[in-house]
Scaffold this motif. Structure first.
Motif, PDB file in Angstrom:
ATOM      1  N   TYR A  65       0.847  -1.180   0.000  1.00 24.12           N
ATOM      2  CA  TYR A  65       0.000   0.000   0.000  1.00 24.12           C
ATOM      3  C   TYR A  65       0.887   1.236   0.000  1.00 24.12           C
ATOM      4  O   TYR A  65       1.570   1.533   0.983  1.00 24.12           O
ATOM      5  N   ASP A  66       0.906   1.947  -1.131  1.00 24.36           N
ATOM      6  CA  ASP A  66       1.728   3.149  -1.243  1.00 24.36           C
ATOM      7  C   ASP A  66       1.152   4.261  -0.372  1.00 24.36           C
ATOM      8  O   ASP A  66      -0.062   4.429  -0.250  1.00 24.36           O
ATOM      9  N   THR A  67       2.042   5.048   0.240  1.00 27.07           N
ATOM     10  CA  THR A  67       1.631   6.138   1.117  1.00 27.07           C
ATOM     11  C   THR A  67       2.372   7.406   0.737  1.00 27.07           C
ATOM     12  O   THR A  67       3.341   7.383  -0.035  1.00 27.07           O
ATOM     13  N   LYS A  68       1.925   8.517   1.279  1.00 30.42           N
ATOM     14  CA  LYS A  68       2.539   9.807   0.992  1.00 30.42           C
ATOM     15  C   LYS A  68       3.928   9.931   1.595  1.00 30.42           C
ATOM     16  O   LYS A  68       4.711  10.788   1.174  1.00 30.42           O
ATOM     17  N   THR A  69       4.222   9.117   2.573  1.00 33.21           N
ATOM     18  CA  THR A  69       5.546   9.182   3.189  1.00 33.21           C
ATOM     19  C   THR A  69       6.618   8.526   2.329  1.00 33.21           C
ATOM     20  O   THR A  69       7.807   8.656   2.623  1.00 33.21           O
ATOM     21  N   GLY A  70       6.224   7.842   1.270  1.00 35.40           N
ATOM     22  CA  GLY A  70       7.165   7.105   0.451  1.00 35.40           C
ATOM     23  C   GLY A  70       7.367   5.678   0.907  1.00 35.40           C
ATOM     24  O   GLY A  70       8.012   4.892   0.204  1.00 35.40           O
ATOM     25  N   LEU A  71       6.823   5.314   2.073  1.00 37.02           N
ATOM     26  CA  LEU A  71       6.928   3.941   2.558  1.00 37.02           C
ATOM     27  C   LEU A  71       5.773   3.107   2.032  1.00 37.02           C
ATOM     28  O   LEU A  71       4.654   3.607   1.873  1.00 37.02           O
ATOM     29  N   ARG A  72       6.029   1.857   1.755  1.00 36.66           N
ATOM     30  CA  ARG A  72       4.996   0.918   1.345  1.00 36.66           C
ATOM     31  C   ARG A  72       4.624   0.047   2.542  1.00 36.66           C
ATOM     32  O   ARG A  72       5.482  -0.601   3.133  1.00 36.66           O
ATOM     33  N   LEU A  85      -7.463  -9.726  11.514  1.00 33.29           N
ATOM     34  CA  LEU A  85      -6.988  -8.424  11.982  1.00 33.29           C
ATOM     35  C   LEU A  85      -6.092  -7.737  10.975  1.00 33.29           C
ATOM     36  O   LEU A  85      -6.110  -6.501  10.858  1.00 33.29           O
ATOM     37  N   LEU A  86      -5.290  -8.490  10.255  1.00 34.26           N
ATOM     38  CA  LEU A  86      -4.334  -7.889   9.330  1.00 34.26           C
ATOM     39  C   LEU A  86      -4.880  -7.775   7.913  1.00 34.26           C
ATOM     40  O   LEU A  86      -4.536  -6.830   7.197  1.00 34.26           O
ATOM     41  N   VAL A 100     -12.585  -5.544   4.439  1.00 35.53           N
ATOM     42  CA  VAL A 100     -11.650  -4.427   4.341  1.00 35.53           C
ATOM     43  C   VAL A 100     -10.453  -4.715   5.247  1.00 35.53           C
ATOM     44  O   VAL A 100     -10.616  -5.031   6.428  1.00 35.53           O
ATOM     45  N   SER A 101      -9.265  -4.596   4.703  1.00 34.77           N
ATOM     46  CA  SER A 101      -8.060  -4.803   5.481  1.00 34.77           C
ATOM     47  C   SER A 101      -7.828  -3.610   6.408  1.00 34.77           C
ATOM     48  O   SER A 101      -7.742  -2.468   5.943  1.00 34.77           O
ATOM     49  N   PRO A 102      -7.733  -3.813   7.710  1.00 29.19           N
ATOM     50  CA  PRO A 102      -7.429  -2.683   8.595  1.00 29.19           C
ATOM     51  C   PRO A 102      -6.096  -2.022   8.279  1.00 29.19           C
ATOM     52  O   PRO A 102      -5.968  -0.803   8.427  1.00 29.19           O
ATOM     53  N   ILE A 103      -5.118  -2.809   7.835  1.00 23.06           N
ATOM     54  CA  ILE A 103      -3.814  -2.236   7.499  1.00 23.06           C
ATOM     55  C   ILE A 103      -3.933  -1.324   6.281  1.00 23.06           C
ATOM     56  O   ILE A 103      -3.336  -0.249   6.232  1.00 23.06           O
ATOM     57  N   LYS A 104      -4.718  -1.745   5.303  1.00 20.61           N
ATOM     58  CA  LYS A 104      -4.910  -0.911   4.125  1.00 20.61           C
ATOM     59  C   LYS A 104      -5.721   0.333   4.451  1.00 20.61           C
ATOM     60  O   LYS A 104      -5.416   1.432   3.976  1.00 20.61           O
ATOM     61  N   ALA A 105      -6.744   0.178   5.292  1.00 20.58           N
ATOM     62  CA  ALA A 105      -7.584   1.319   5.636  1.00 20.58           C
ATOM     63  C   ALA A 105      -6.800   2.386   6.390  1.00 20.58           C
ATOM     64  O   ALA A 105      -7.060   3.583   6.226  1.00 20.58           O
ATOM     65  N   ALA A 106      -5.849   1.988   7.206  1.00 16.08           N
ATOM     66  CA  ALA A 106      -5.070   2.941   8.002  1.00 16.08           C
ATOM     67  C   ALA A 106      -3.628   2.985   7.556  1.00 16.08           C
ATOM     68  O   ALA A 106      -2.733   3.244   8.362  1.00 16.08           O
ATOM     69  N   SER A 107      -3.388   2.743   6.271  1.00 15.60           N
ATOM     70  CA  SER A 107      -2.007   2.674   5.781  1.00 15.60           C
ATOM     71  C   SER A 107      -1.277   4.005   5.958  1.00 15.60           C
ATOM     72  O   SER A 107      -0.085   4.016   6.294  1.00 15.60           O
ATOM     73  N   GLN A 108      -1.961   5.129   5.724  1.00 18.67           N
ATOM     74  CA  GLN A 108      -1.295   6.424   5.869  1.00 18.67           C
ATOM     75  C   GLN A 108      -0.888   6.667   7.316  1.00 18.67           C
ATOM     76  O   GLN A 108       0.223   7.129   7.598  1.00 18.67           O
ATOM     77  N   VAL A 121       0.857   5.433  18.971  1.00 18.79           N
ATOM     78  CA  VAL A 121       0.344   4.329  19.790  1.00 18.79           C
ATOM     79  C   VAL A 121      -1.160   4.464  19.967  1.00 18.79           C
ATOM     80  O   VAL A 121      -1.911   3.489  19.808  1.00 18.79           O
ATOM     81  N   ALA A 122      -1.631   5.673  20.293  1.00 21.48           N
ATOM     82  CA  ALA A 122      -3.063   5.878  20.466  1.00 21.48           C
ATOM     83  C   ALA A 122      -3.816   5.678  19.157  1.00 21.48           C
ATOM     84  O   ALA A 122      -4.950   5.172  19.153  1.00 21.48           O
ATOM     85  N   ASP A 123      -3.199   6.048  18.045  1.00 13.81           N
ATOM     86  CA  ASP A 123      -3.860   5.886  16.746  1.00 13.81           C
ATOM     87  C   ASP A 123      -4.012   4.413  16.380  1.00 13.81           C
ATOM     88  O   ASP A 123      -5.061   3.981  15.883  1.00 13.81           O
ATOM     89  N   VAL A 124      -3.005   3.618  16.643  1.00 13.01           N
ATOM     90  CA  VAL A 124      -3.092   2.180  16.360  1.00 13.01           C
ATOM     91  C   VAL A 124      -4.097   1.515  17.305  1.00 13.01           C
ATOM     92  O   VAL A 124      -4.871   0.644  16.889  1.00 13.01           O
ATOM     93  N   ALA A 125      -4.081   1.925  18.577  1.00 18.56           N
ATOM     94  CA  ALA A 125      -5.057   1.378  19.523  1.00 18.56           C
ATOM     95  C   ALA A 125      -6.482   1.695  19.081  1.00 18.56           C
ATOM     96  O   ALA A 125      -7.390   0.869  19.219  1.00 18.56           O
TER      97      ALA A 125
END
Length: 485
Positions: free
Chosen positions: A35-42, A114-115, A181-189, A274-278
């Motif tokens: 999942y490409d993101t604006k930070t340049g990390l996949r 979950l993933l 829906v993949s939670p990782i994809k939904a919150a990839s940014q 941490v709070a965002d992932v929780a």
């Protein structure tokens, strides 16, 4: 050859594993998808698990659910349930010789949900339709297609029948979609931002030889002198000797360098991550070793733990229960009223005092018997079956056919009725005395001295009141002024 051997080619010596070359180009791109993101990390499931918060959330949810007891019941027409043996393919998903157990089996399903938002497991049956094994698959190996409204699944190019050869558990899904829906994809940014902060921190502390100040010289230094000064500076301010004393010569000047705003906000960024992932996984932050907001909701940690069980664990548990129940009913000779339940009562047991207070209420109102309470506490039943009878308060009706309890209640009611009768008689006597007072206070009841107390007959041998009797030869005296009769 079994279904697993046919799909993964275990029976042929030339193909004993899975390679990307055996999949279609579309599926290969899906397997390699990031999942490409604006930070340049996949971001993908593997990189996301590098975050301690993501790993902690996945670990606590999957470990908690996978270690809960699983039970099988049959529901009767009157609403009662009867315990049944747990299917072998749940206790030993890969057979008695396999290394898989139900904890690992359920744990892999939850991790996949979950993933990826989806969980799949293959089902192997014998010639009679009985289930022999169940194997959890990597969701990326399963291809789903919609052919004229009919869903089909393909694994390694082989078509599988839903609910017979393959079971699909879906997480959160969009309307009209068949995949979760993949939670990782939904919150990839959001995950990418936290990953970037983590990598920045690693580089920052990895290059800690950079001091918090610089040295400026008036003239130009040779390369040899600069290298010598650099090595000397690393020795004094390097990773193992930070904060050492520096000696400057030949007009060199020392200037302190302040942290940039980005560097100053590094810890705050990681804390927010941490709070965002929780929030993504609906896990209270105190379960991730962050107690800064432990009392921000509810009445404290106990209330948050209860809400975690109800709002986070229960939806995933219910999805797995429905999938296992539906699969169990496909076996021959399995009644359709059979269902599988993951017991979450252990999560809501509370403290020792709260648990035993709940036991007291359950016994007092006939909800549970003493032997049922003892079984919940892993204690043996009372001898001679004395703990199997339910109890209810005596001011209520009997619970079921219990002659002794009914007789005791009847005796108590008779006793109460006798007390009420005696009380009523006493009140009647007091009322009669109050409405008919005695005429002579000196002689109660109108009696004369020596003739009783006026409340009953005179004593034995007492002559009746009136004039004294006369002798036979004596004439009665006549009072003066009256004529004899």
């Amino acid at each position: 050859m079994s279904l697993l051997d046919r799909i993964f080619g275990r029976g042929s010596p030339e193909q004993r594993g899975i390679s990307l070359d055996s999949f279609t180009p579309e599926l290969q791109r899906f397997l390699l998808e990031n999942y490409d993101t604006k930070t340049g990390l996949r971001v993908n499931a593997t990189t996301a698990m590098r975050l301690s918060a993501v790993y902690g959330c996945v670990n606590i949810i999957s470990s908690t659910i996978s270690t809960l007891p699983i039970e099988t019941f049959r529901r009767g027409k009157d609403g009662t349930r009867t315990a049944q043996p747990l299917p072998k393919w749940i206790e030993e998903p890969r057979g008695p010789r396999g290394s898989m157990n139900q904890i690992r089996f359920i744990g892999q399903l939850i991790v996949s949900l979950l993933l990826n938002g989806n969980a799949y497991f293959l089902v192997e049956r014998n010639g009679y339709g009985r289930i022999l094994a169940a194997v959890v698959l990597d969701p990326r190996l399963v291809a789903l297609s919609d052919e004229d409204g009919r869903i089909t699944y393909h694994v390694n190019g082989r078509r599988l029948t839903p609910n017979l050869d393959l079971v699909h558990i879906v997480g959160i899904e969009m309307p009209g979609e068949h995949l979760g829906v993949s939670p990782i994809k939904a919150a990839s940014q959001s995950i990418a931002v936290t990953l970037s902060a983590q990598e920045y921190g690693a580089k920052f502390f990895g290059n800690s030889a950079m001091p918090t100040a610089v040295i400026e010289t008036a003239g130009r230094m040779s390369d040899e002198a600069a290298n010598r000064l650099t090595q000397r500076w690393k020795q004094l301010h390097g990773r193992d000797a930070q904060g050492g004393l520096a000696v400057l010569t030949e007009g060199a000047a020392f200037k302190r360098i302040s942290l940039s705003p980005d560097e100053a906000q590094f810890l705050e960024t990681r804390k927010y991550g941490v709070a965002d992932v929780a929030r993504l996984f609906c896990v209270p932050v105190h379960l991730l070793a962050d107690a800064s907001q432990s009392t921000s909701w509810g009445s404290g940690l106990a209330e948050q733990n209860a809400m975690f069980a109800q709002h986070t664990l229960r939806p995933w548990v219910t999805r797995v229960e429905h999938a296992l129940t539906r699969l169990a009913r496909t076996e021959p000779d399995t009644p359709l009223d059979t269902y599988i339940r993951i017991n979450m009562d252990e999560l809501l047991r509370g403290s020792l005092e709260e648990r035993f207070q709940s036991h007291i209420w359950s016994i007092q109102y006939g909800i549970k018997t003493m032997d049922e309470i003892r079984a919940e506490e892993d204690l043996p039943p009372h001898p001679d079956g004395i703990g199997t009878a339910p109890y209810v308060p005596l001011n209520m009706g009997p619970l079921g056919p219990n002659t002794e309890r009914a007789e005791g209640q009847a005796a108590e009611q008779e006793h109460k009725a006798e007390i009420a009768r005696l009380t009523a008689e006493k009140l009647a006597i007091e009322l009669q005395q109050a409405t008919h007072p005695d005429p002579d206070p000196e002689y109660p009841g109108g009696g004369a001295p020596g003739h009783g107390d006026g409340l009953g007959d005179p004593p034995a041998g007492t002559p009746p009141p009136g004039p004294p009797p006369t002798a036979p030869d004596q004439k009665p005296t006549v009072p003066q002024g009256e004529k004899p009769t």
